[in-house]
Each structure stands twice: as C-alpha cells, then as structure tokens.
Design an enzyme around this catalytic site. Structure first.
Site: not given
Length: 224
Positions: A196, A112, A193, A84, A47
């Site tokens: 990011h 991740n 979040d 992801g 991502s």
C-alpha cells in the site's frame, strides 16, 4: 399635458433601461454559476482508494479532490473504497456505494482479485456488470486499471492485464491503464507491508492520474 406625458414616457424609458442593465449581468452570473456547478464524483475501489494505513486526509479521493480544486475544477470526490474488496464485492455494493446525484465514478477494483489469483474472466465479468449498472443509472465511469504481479506467470498476466483496455474500448471509457504507475515496486513510496502506498505514494498516483481525470471531467461537463 403633452409635455407632461413626454416627461413621464422619458422617465419610464430611463427606468426600463436601468433595469435591463441590472438584469442582464444577473442572468449572466446565473448561467455562469450553472456552468460551474460542482461535479460529484465517487471513487469506488478497494484499499488503494480507501487509504489503508493512512490518515483520512491522505487518502486518494481527498488528495485528488484537492489537486483538482487547485487546478480550478469545481468538484467533490467521495471515498467509496473498502479495504479487501474484490470486483465482485464492488458489484455487490455498487447500488448503495454510489448515491443518486453522482455525476461520475472512478472505478478502481481488481487488485485483490489479482493477489488471490482469481480467474480474470470472473474479474472482468464483475467489472463489466458494475459499469452496466452505473450506465443504466446514467452515471459515466472512468476506469483505473491494474496489472498482474510477475510471480503469477505470463499467461495469467496476459489475461489479467487485458481486462481494462478491453472494457474501456468496449464501453468508450476514459482509462488510466495502471493505478500504481510509478509507485509499484518503489519501497520508498510503500508502507511496511510493501503493497500500500504512503501519503507521498498517493500524491504520486494523483499526479499521474490527474490528466485522465481532467479528461473525464471535460466529458462530464460536455454531457451535462
């Protein structure tokens, strides 16, 4: 008759001379164009590469390409980021995510894995396999590293953080040690979040990684 032949010879010499003055610059232009051929890069990642939560024009590959072109580099940077994705996921898709004609790959995977607490040995094995597959196709790799979050503990951190320098040294790769350098932990450069980067955060990533990408391009040009 001799005088006539002499004039013809002189005229022929003049024509040949003029043609040579025209052809030589054209050959020089062709050589220059070949040297300046656009290099095709692929940013293979998760991502952070894909541009999660951002407009397409704000994603890392787009901003990186613009920054490189602004510095005079003939280059394209394709976005092969999948939100992801783990290192193993990248390995599963590397063959179709990196098309023929690619000159080099910026490999950004592992974040991740770290967030899921994946055994660093599994991550390293997958990244090593990706590099090997690309090497077998004659495609050089630049490695963008990741670092473990402090809450995962010092043992995990040591094992995970060692992956990228070890792979870079083993395969002689250009390494940018920490993809989120200068961005991680700065809430002003993160989306809600907290993970990011914003458009401005991506711009800071690009500014940080740019010298290493230019080093990578120089290697590609030298090997072309």
């Amino acid at each position: 008759m001799l005088r006539h032949d002499g004039r013809r010879a002189a005229l022929a010499f003049l024509i040949v001379s003029l043609l040579m003055t025209l052809v030589t610059p054209l050959h020089a232009q062709d050589a220059g164009a070949a040297k300046a051929r656009a290099l095709n890069l692929v940013a293979l990642g998760d991502s952070l590469t894909a541009g999660y939560g951002l407009p397409a024009a704000a994603a890392f590959p787009v901003q990186l390409e613009a920054a490189l072109k602004a510095r005079g580099h003939a280059v394209t940077v394709a976005n092969a980021g999948v939100s992801g994705d783990t290192a193993t996921g990248g390995l599963d898709r590397v063959e179709w995510s990196v098309p023929d004609g690619t000159d080099g790959v910026i490999l950004e995977l592992g974040a991740n894995d770290m967030l899921r607490g994946t055994d660093p040995a599994v991550t390293e094995k997958a990244l090593d396999a990706i590099i090997a597959k690309l090497k077998a196709r004659g495609i050089p790799v630049m490695l963008a590293g990741m670092r473990a979050a402090p809450n995962l503990g010092p043992d995990y951190g040591r094992r995970f953080d060692a992956i990228y320098p070890r792979l870079a040294e083993r395969d002689g790769l250009v390494l940018y040690p920490f993809f989120l350098d200068g961005v991680a932990g700065d809430r002003s450069l993160a989306l809600p979040d907290g993970l990011h980067p914003t458009k401005e955060g991506v711009a800071k990533i690009v500014a940080g990684i740019l010298p290493r990408v230019e080093e990578f391009l120089a290697r590609l040009r030298k090997g072309a």
